[in-house]
Every structure is written in structure tokens, then in C-alpha cells.
Design an enzyme around this catalytic site. Structure first.
Site, PDB file in Angstrom:
ATOM      1  N   ALA A   1      70.961  59.545  57.268  1.00 44.46           N
ATOM      2  CA  ALA A   1      70.137  58.428  57.774  1.00 44.46           C
ATOM      3  C   ALA A   1      68.636  58.592  57.527  1.00 44.46           C
ATOM      4  O   ALA A   1      67.838  57.803  58.035  1.00 44.46           O
ATOM      5  CB  ALA A   1      70.401  58.149  59.251  1.00 44.46           C
ATOM      6  N   ALA A   2      68.245  59.605  56.729  1.00 44.94           N
ATOM      7  CA  ALA A   2      66.813  59.765  56.438  1.00 44.94           C
ATOM      8  C   ALA A   2      66.306  58.535  55.688  1.00 44.94           C
ATOM      9  O   ALA A   2      65.254  57.964  56.021  1.00 44.94           O
ATOM     10  CB  ALA A   2      66.584  61.013  55.606  1.00 44.94           C
ATOM     11  N   GLY A   3      67.075  58.110  54.682  1.00 49.27           N
ATOM     12  CA  GLY A   3      66.680  56.927  53.904  1.00 49.27           C
ATOM     13  C   GLY A   3      66.702  55.678  54.776  1.00 49.27           C
ATOM     14  O   GLY A   3      65.817  54.819  54.683  1.00 49.27           O
ATOM     15  N   ASP A   4      67.703  55.570  55.639  1.00 48.59           N
ATOM     16  CA  ASP A   4      67.814  54.401  56.523  1.00 48.59           C
ATOM     17  C   ASP A   4      66.586  54.315  57.440  1.00 48.59           C
ATOM     18  O   ASP A   4      66.041  53.228  57.694  1.00 48.59           O
ATOM     19  CB  ASP A   4      69.083  54.499  57.384  1.00 48.59           C
ATOM     20  CG  ASP A   4      70.349  54.563  56.544  1.00 48.59           C
ATOM     21  OD1 ASP A   4      70.338  54.026  55.418  1.00 48.59           O
ATOM     22  OD2 ASP A   4      71.339  55.144  57.005  1.00 48.59           O
TER      23      ASP A   4
END
Ligand code: RIB
Length: 312
Positions: free
Chosen positions: A254-257
Site C-alpha cells: 500500500a505504499a503506492g496507494d
């Protein structure tokens, strides 16, 4: 928290993540022992909706859950982050699931099973016409049927809604869709998939990939580069590079999210590209320093405190 930005609608996936923490990713045919296994709320659509809401956005999530006992819990969890889930549809299916394996360096492998996400139809979206009329931003990814993603982009564009597209996980994109995209945000492997340019550490390759995506008709593109930062480019080929904040990586899920949700709200609040990229990088640095998907995403105060600590 005061919600100052206009409405953001996310049409995307809702998943139950089964997360296995292991020391080292196995070789083919090898069995490794997990030292911790957890179930968490995930899905790129839901994660990005939560990230935008925690950054102060007014967010509505459109998607589908199933008739299993996980679905109610997951939706309840998303609502707690002040995401409007009233338009999430209940399908005669299981909730989408994602099997995430995280190694001791925090890197992950993800296996997806679409479940109810795959039951979302264009007719479902056509049944929600007010959706786009009351929104200023649409955000979509690649974890629902392609026809729905394409319809959402077309419907939003016709109504003058700003469109954000995160083409993840990477899959074929029809060429006609590129001009419907105002801002595409993607990581290195997704950019490699679209452009066939091998992105090594060399920034000139990354610029070339960004420029190739712009040439396909996208107005603005951001390629996120993990610990190396991110590169923004617009259709005048003006580029802005931002470094990442160094942190101890626990879990990159979820880093990109987190980056995407936070960036959209920052832009909606009128921040410059540079400031919005910095805010998004800070948000995703915090997310990678914690375990899980939605539960790793920081709120606006945590991001502000982090940025203040980094500037002193
Ligand atoms: O981007 C992270 C997400 O991808 C996880 O939460 C998992 O559900 C997969 O969809």
C-alpha cells in the site's frame, strides 16, 4: 478534521489481504515457515480511497463485496476512515482476496483472486449517474473488470471530471484510453510494462519512459521509484524529481496507494507539484515503516509532523 477538497470518487477493488510474514522468499518448490500470518483490509481501490480520506479528501468508494462474513467487516473498517461506502454493491460471490507474502526486507509478492471485484459491471456503474455529476476527481486502478475502468474514465471525461489512473497491477491498456487520462501514477515495473523501456537506475531512462507515456496522450505522469523517489512529467515535458524519505522499511504493501491518495488531495488543495510530491512521499514513507495496507496509512497530522521532523 476539516474536509476542504471537492469530491473524489474511487471506482476500484476491495480485498481481504491474507498476509504471511517470512524471512526470505522461497525458491520454486520450496516450503518456508511464516513467522506471522494476519488478515487485513486491502485492495488498491479501498486503500487509495482510505489514503485520500485520511489526507482530508471527501471520498466515495464504488466497488463490490461478497456475501461472505468478511465483507461486512471489511466495509465497516473502510467506513471508519470516513470513506463513503453507501454505493458499494453486494454481489453473490466471495470478497476479493489477496495473498501477500512479505519478506524480512519489507518487500512483497502479491497473488490476487478477484472474487466480488470481478462481478462489478458497466450496468452497475450506469446505475449511478449522479456519481460523476457530483465529483471533481475520478480515480481508477486495474483490479476491477477492464470494461468498468474504461467506462468510468469515459463517463468522467464526458462530464469534465479530472481523471487519475493507477494502472496496477500491470495489464494491457487499450490505446484509446490514454487520452482520457489526466494524471497517470505508476511504479517502475508498470512503466516498463507500458513502454517496454528497461528502467535501470539511470534517470534518463525513466524520463524517456515518462515522455513516452505522455506521447500516448496522458496529460501528466508520475513514476514512483521506491526508495529512489519519484519523477513527474507533464505534456510540456516539464519534469520534477523528488527524493524519497529514508525510513526503516517494515512492509511496502500500500505504499503506492498511500502516495496516490495523498498526492490527489494535496493537488486538490492547491499545492504545487513539488509540494504535493513531497507530501505524498512523506505519506508513503510512513506507510512503509508500518505493517499492513490500510492500517499503515497515515493521517494528515502524522504526515505534517513527519515533514516537520524532516525539516529540522
Ligand atoms: O496495493 C496493495 C494492495 O494490492 C493490497 O492491499 C492487495 O489487496 C492488492 O490488491
Amino acid at each position: 478534521m476539516e474536509r476542504t477538497v471537492l469530491n473524489i470518487v474511487v471506482v476500484g477493488s476491495i480485498n481481504m489481504d491474507f498476509v504471511c510474514y517470512i524471512r526470505k522468499l522461497p525458491q520454486l518448490g520450496e516450503t518456508v515457515q511464516s513467522y506471522k500470518t494476519e488478515t487485513k483490509s486491502g485492495g488498491k481501490g479501498a486503500n487509495q480511497a482510505v489514503a485520500a480520506a485520511l489526507s482530508g479528501g471527501n471520498v466515495t468508494l464504488i466497488g463490490a463485496v461478497g456475501n461472505d462474513f468478511y465483507s461486512r467487516d471489511i466495509l465497516f473498517g473502510i467506513k471508519k476512515y470516513q470513506v463513503n461506502t453507501d454505493r458499494v454493491l453486494w454481489k453473490d460471490s466471495d470478497i476479493g482476496t489477496s495473498f501477500v507474502v512479505v519478506d524480512e526486507t519489507g518487500q512483497n509478492n502479491v497473488f490476487l483472486s478477484e472474487g466480488a471485484n470481478g462481478c462489478l459491471t458497466v450496468e452497475d456503474l450506469q446505475g449511478l449517474p449522479e456519481l460523476f455529476d457530483s465529483s471533481s476527481v475520478l480515480l481508477v486502478q486495474n483490479e476491477i473488470p477492464w470494461a468498468c475502468t474504461r467506462y468510468a474514465l469515459e463517463a468522467a471525461k464526458q462530464r469534465g471530471v479530472q481523471t487519475y489512473y493507477n494502472p496496477a497491477p500491470a495489464s494491457e491498456i487499450e490505446e484509446v484510453v490514454f487520452p482520457l487520462i489526466d494524471v497517470m501514477i505508476l511504479n517502475e515495473s508498470e512503466a516498463e510494462f507500458i513502454t517496454s523501456i528497461r528502467l535501470e537506475d539511470d534517470l534518463s531512462n525513466i524520463r524517456q519512459a515518462a515522455s513516452q507515456i505522455i506521447a500516448l496522450g496522458v496529460k501528466e505522469v508520475i513514476i514512483t521509484l521506491g526508495e529512489k523517489g519519484s519523477l513527474y512529467m507533464n505534456h510540456q515535458e516539464e519534469a520534477v524529481f523528488t527524493s524519497a524519505y529514508p525510513v526503516q522499511v517494515v512492509d511496502t504493501t500500500a505504499a503506492g496507494d498511500t502516495f496516490i491518495g495523498s498526492f490527489i488531495v494535496a493537488r486538490q488543495q492547491g499545492m504545487t507539484i513539488k509540494d504535493a510530491l513531497q507530501r505524498a512521499s512523506a505519506a508513503s514513507a510512513i506507510a512503509v515503516s508500518r505493517a499492513g495496507a490500510q492500517e499503515s496509512i497515515p493521517n494528515v497530522e502524522e504526515i505534517a509532523n513527519f515533514l516537520e521532523r524532516c525539516s529540522t
